[in-house]
Scaffold this active site. Structure first.
Site, short mmCIF file in Angstrom:
data_model
loop_
_atom_site.label_atom_id
_atom_site.label_comp_id
_atom_site.label_asym_id
_atom_site.label_seq_id
_atom_site.Cartn_x
_atom_site.Cartn_y
_atom_site.Cartn_z
NE ARG A 128 -0.23 0.28 4.96
CZ ARG A 128 0.66 1.13 5.42
NH1 ARG A 128 0.95 2.23 4.73
NH2 ARG A 128 1.29 0.93 6.57
CG LEU A 138 5.84 6.97 5.55
CD1 LEU A 138 6.15 8.30 6.22
CD2 LEU A 138 7.12 6.33 5.05
CB ALA A 139 5.31 2.60 10.04
CB THR A 140 -0.30 2.71 10.18
OG1 THR A 140 -1.31 3.16 11.09
CG2 THR A 140 -0.85 1.56 9.35
CG PHE A 141 -1.07 -0.76 15.86
CD1 PHE A 141 -0.31 -1.87 16.17
CD2 PHE A 141 -2.34 -0.65 16.41
CE1 PHE A 141 -0.80 -2.86 17.01
CE2 PHE A 141 -2.85 -1.62 17.26
CZ PHE A 141 -2.07 -2.73 17.56
N GLY A 177 -6.85 -0.20 1.97
CA GLY A 177 -7.99 0.70 2.19
C GLY A 177 -7.85 1.53 3.44
CB ALA A 189 -6.87 1.02 9.69
CB CYS A 234 0.78 8.06 8.75
SG CYS A 234 -0.55 6.85 8.91
#
Length: 231
Positions: free
Chosen positions: A85, A88-91, A167, A169, A185
């Site tokens: 996707r 950047l980074a997310t949880f 998509g 979250a 992000c």
């Protein structure tokens, strides 16, 4: 004119890998179909919905996690995955609504930016239906939905040959302390929040599912067909 149809697949609480596996199967299915404009009423793809069963950190195409950070996050007991996707980074974790529309945008008459804006509009509408009237999307290059400087919904998509994956979250009752171990992000100086935190009561993924589906149908101008089997 008949609206395009989208298959609705509700997975419940499942491992993140199960969602990715089903997403890949739908991608292959759509990619194998003729790449032509579809007549009205034709199926446009699938809407995959779930709640992650365990804690997962994901990195997007722009990266966001070094090998050292990856090792540190895994030591916390979380899974770490690199995805295709954007962002950047997310949880992702329990108490979060994950929505992965696998759609042929041509069959919905949408371009990619319109698709992202539509996902944001779905999250904004859901927040409004829950009583949070101040939820807003921010202008590009930002994505997602915010309450002031607190992000309640993250968005990261992928699109190839007009077909989307990944998509949004949306934090319902997510344990927000998991976000403290990353810069979500890549946004420094902003916070994260959830429906439960804002409304001061426990809000489950199951509770928000019906109003979210109402918003999705209205904004994407489609009908939803329940899928008994996720295969």
């Amino acid at each position: 004119m008949r609206q395009p149809a989208v298959r609705l697949v509700r997975l419940g609480r499942v491992p993140y890998a199960e969602l990715l596996g089903l997403q890949d199967r739908w991608l292959r299915r759509l990619q194998a179909e003729p790449g032509i404009e579809a007549p009205s009423g034709t199926e446009a793809g699938a809407l995959l919905l779930c709640e992650p069963a365990g804690p997962v950190y994901t990195a997007g195409l722009r990266g966001g996690l070094t090998p050292e950070e990856t090792a540190r996050l895994r030591a916390l007991g979380a899974e770490v995955r690199v995805t295709g996707r954007g962002g950047l980074a997310t949880f992702h974790g329990p108490g979060q609504l994950l929505c992965h529309p696998v759609l042929d945008l041509r069959r919905l008459g949408l371009r990619l930016r319109m698709h992202v804006a539509s996902l944001e509009a779905c999250a904004v509408r859901l927040c409004e239906l829950q009583g949070l009237q101040d939820a807003r999307a921010r202008p590009p290059p930002y994505t997602g939905v915010w309450l002031d400087d607190r992000k309640i919904c993250a968005i990261g998509v992928r699109c190839g040959r007009h077909i989307t994956s990944h998509g949004l979250a949306l934090n319902c009752s997510t344990d927000l302390t998991w976000f403290e171990h990353i810069v979500p992000c890549g946004l420094v100086g902003t916070g994260v929040t959830s429906l439960s935190k804002e409304l001061q009561r426990h809000v489950t993924v199951e509770e928000v599912m019906p109003p979210f589906l109402v918003a999705f149908k209205e904004i994407y101008k489609c009908t939803l067909i329940s899928e008994d089997s996720p295969n």
